[in-house]
Design a protein around this motif. Sequence first.
Motif, short mmCIF file in Angstrom:
data_model
loop_
_atom_site.label_atom_id
_atom_site.label_comp_id
_atom_site.label_asym_id
_atom_site.label_seq_id
_atom_site.Cartn_x
_atom_site.Cartn_y
_atom_site.Cartn_z
N THR A 333 0.84 -1.21 0.00
CA THR A 333 0.00 0.00 0.00
C THR A 333 0.87 1.25 0.00
O THR A 333 0.62 2.20 -0.76
CB THR A 333 -0.93 0.00 1.23
N ALA A 336 2.66 1.86 -3.39
CA ALA A 336 1.71 2.37 -4.39
C ALA A 336 1.41 3.85 -4.14
O ALA A 336 1.35 4.65 -5.09
CB ALA A 336 0.42 1.55 -4.36
N ASP A 337 1.25 4.24 -2.88
CA ASP A 337 0.97 5.64 -2.54
C ASP A 337 2.16 6.53 -2.89
O ASP A 337 1.99 7.65 -3.39
CB ASP A 337 0.64 5.78 -1.05
N LEU A 340 2.31 7.11 -6.58
CA LEU A 340 1.28 8.07 -6.98
C LEU A 340 1.72 9.49 -6.62
O LEU A 340 1.52 10.43 -7.40
CB LEU A 340 -0.03 7.72 -6.27
N LYS A 368 -2.67 -3.65 -5.65
CA LYS A 368 -2.77 -2.26 -5.16
C LYS A 368 -2.61 -1.26 -6.30
O LYS A 368 -3.33 -0.25 -6.38
CB LYS A 368 -1.71 -1.99 -4.10
N LYS A 372 -5.41 1.52 -7.91
CA LYS A 372 -5.14 2.96 -8.03
C LYS A 372 -4.96 3.39 -9.49
O LYS A 372 -4.58 4.52 -9.78
CB LYS A 372 -3.88 3.32 -7.23
N GLN A 373 -5.20 2.46 -10.41
CA GLN A 373 -5.12 2.73 -11.85
C GLN A 373 -3.74 3.23 -12.26
O GLN A 373 -3.60 4.13 -13.08
CB GLN A 373 -6.22 3.71 -12.27
N GLU A 640 -4.59 6.68 3.44
CA GLU A 640 -4.98 6.39 2.06
C GLU A 640 -4.85 7.62 1.18
O GLU A 640 -5.36 8.69 1.52
CB GLU A 640 -6.43 5.88 2.01
N ASN A 641 -4.19 7.46 0.06
CA ASN A 641 -4.00 8.57 -0.87
C ASN A 641 -5.17 8.60 -1.85
O ASN A 641 -5.06 8.26 -3.01
CB ASN A 641 -2.68 8.38 -1.61
N THR A 642 -6.32 8.95 -1.34
CA THR A 642 -7.52 9.01 -2.18
C THR A 642 -8.27 10.29 -1.88
O THR A 642 -8.13 10.90 -0.84
CB THR A 642 -8.46 7.83 -1.91
#
Length: 664
Positions: A333, A336-337, A340, A368, A372-373, A640-642
Motif C-alpha cells: 500500500t 503504491a501511494d 502516486l 494495489k 489505483k489505476q 490512504e491517498n484518495t
Amino acid sequence: MNEDLNEAQNSVILSPPGPILVVAGAGTGKTNTLVHKLASLVQAGMDPSSLLLLTFTRRAAKEMLNRASGLHDSRMFSVQGGTFHSFCHQFLRKYSLAVSLNSNFTILDEDDTVSLVGMARDQVVSKESNVRFPKKETLAEIFSGCFNLQISLEKVLQKDYPMFLGLTKEIQEIKSKFTELKLKHNSLDFDDLLDFTRKILMEEESIRERVGLQYKYILVDEYQDTNRIQAHIACLLASIHQNILVVGDDAQCIYGFRGANVNNMLDFPKIFPNTKKIHLTENYRSTQPVLDLANAILDASKENYKKHLVSKIQNLNDKPKHTKFESSEEEATWIADQILELYENNISLSEIAVLFRAGFISNLLEVKLSAKQIPFRKYGGKRFLDLAHVKDLLSYLRIIDNPKDILSWNRVLLLEKNIGKKYAQVLYKNLETHNFQYELIENSPTFFLGIPDLAKVSFQNLMQIFKSQIKSLRNSMAIVETVISHYFPILEKEYDDFDKRKQDLESFKILAKSSPNLSDYLANLTLDPTERTDTNPPDKEEDEFLTLSTIHSAKGLEWKYVFTMQVVEGSLPSSRIKTVQDLEEERRLFYVAITRAKQGLFLTSPVFSDKNRLTTVSRFLVDLPNLKDLVEDVLPDLTENTQAIPDTSTKNDRFQDIQKYFLN
C-alpha cells in the motif's frame, strides 16, 4: 588521449597488446570504453575482420559495432561480433568433422530440445508406471543445469529437485537416451554448441592455431556472466597470442543458477600472469549517497576486487531511505501511494521502478497498483493473475461464487483426479441439465450414468467442498483457506516446481483480509484497468508505465527512482542459501538493485511475526557498522491517498429534466 574519456578509460584504450582485465563498476561507462577500444585497434592498423567481440546478446554486439563505426568508419562492421552461441555455431559449421559431426547439423531451439527430451523420457518411463517422474520440461532444465554448472546429475537433483533423488538412475538413463537421439538425428542443442567447440579447441592443436591466426584480438563483454565453459573457450581462442581483453564487474555476477562463475574474473590473472588490471570507478549514473551505500555493501564481501564508486553528479544529496512495516500488505500500500505521489509531482512513471528478489513478491503490489489505476509492466516472471496455478485456484473460487461459470468448470474438472477430458465434458453437460443445483444432483438417478466410479468419487468430493462453502456466508478468508487445502495436493501433482509456486497461494490469504465478501474479493482481483493491448509501433516506446522487475531482469537498466521491496531475511538474502558462495551472490544481487537508482532509492522491509513466518531486516543492512550515516529511516504514512467523492444528492430530483433533455 581521448578528452571524452576519463583517465582509467584512456588507460584501457592506450594499453599495448596482451591480456587486460577491466573491472568496470556499475554505471562506469563500460560499453563506451569497449567501443573506443575497438575503434582504436582499427585506427592502429589492425584488420577489423581479425577482431572478435563476444557478448551475451546479439543486440549488444550490434549496438557496439554501430557506435564504433560512428567513431571511425564502416570498416568496423567487418569486426566479428556476436554471442558465444552464434560464434560456436559458425565455428562448428567449419570444423564439425573434427568431432564426427556432419556440417549440416540442426540446431534445436528450447521447444525442440524439450520435445526430444520427451521422446527420450517415453523410451524409459512406462505409461503404466505408478511412480511420478519429472516432466520433460523439468528434465531439460536438469540436464542443462548439469552442463552449465559442470556438476553431476545427483548434485543438481540434491540442489533443486530433491523429490526426484530416488529416480537418479532412471533420469540418468533418460539423459543418455537424449544424447543418443541428438547424435542419431545430427542435432545439437545450445549446450552442445559450447561443448563441441571447447572439445575441438582443447584437442585439435592445428585448429586452435588456425583460429588464433584468424582472430588476433579477442574482446569479451560482461565477463562476469560467463560460465566455466564459455570462459574456457574465450581463453583457448587467445592461447596463442594472449591478446584478450575481458570487461565485467565481479560485483554484478548474479546468474550463478545458470552457471555464471565469479571466479572467471577473480582468477583471470592466474591464467594469464602478465594481465594488466584496470579499474573503472567513476560512475555516470547515480548520486554519491546511493553509491556510498553500494560501496558499503561491497566492503563486507570477502570475494571481490575492492573498488569504490565515485560520482560527480552534484546537488542531489538525499540519502537512500529505509521504511519498516508490520505486514506485506502495508508495504505494498505504501509503495503504491509513494509512486502516486511522485507521479503527482511530475515524475514520469517510466522513471520509476520497483525491484524484488522473486516474482511472487510483487503479487500484493500488483493488486494495489491496479486499484489505483497505475499502469505497469512486469519483467522477470509472469504477472500474478497470469500464472497457471493462480488461474487454477481462481477457478475453484469462481465456481463457488457463480456455479454457472463454464470456463472455470472446464479448468477445475480437468485438474481433479480420475476425471479426464471425456468425462469432464459429460459432467458439465449434466450440471447444465440440472441447472447447477447440487441438491438435485444428489438425488438424481441419471446424473452419473456412464461415469466410472473413481471419477464419480472425485466429483462428489469436489461437490461437497462447493456446497459447504456456499453455506459459509461467503466469507472469503474461510473459503480461500478451504480451497487451498483441497488444491495443494493438486499443485504438487501438476507442477514439478510446486515448492516455489505455493508462495503465490499465500497472497490469496493476505488479499482476502481486505475483501471479506467473496464476490468483492474476486472482482477486486480480476478488475485490472492496466490490462490492455499495446498498440504502439515497435519503434515507439510508451513512457507512461511503471516498471516492476526482478533484480535479475533489471541488470543493465536504470531509473531515476527505485523501490526495492522486502529487504528482509528470507528474501534478500534468499532463504535458499546454503553456502558462503550463495550468500555472496545474494549480496551482489542487492548491490545490483541499489545501483539501478540514479537519484532516489527506497528500501522497504515488512517486519512481522506470525505462526508461519518471522521476518527481520536483512543482514546486508543491519550488519553495516555505519548504517545511520548511509540510510535515512522513514516512518510509514499509511493514510490512504484518495480523494473523497463529493455528496451529489439533492432534494430537488433532476430525473425528469435529465430525461427530457436526452430523450426529446
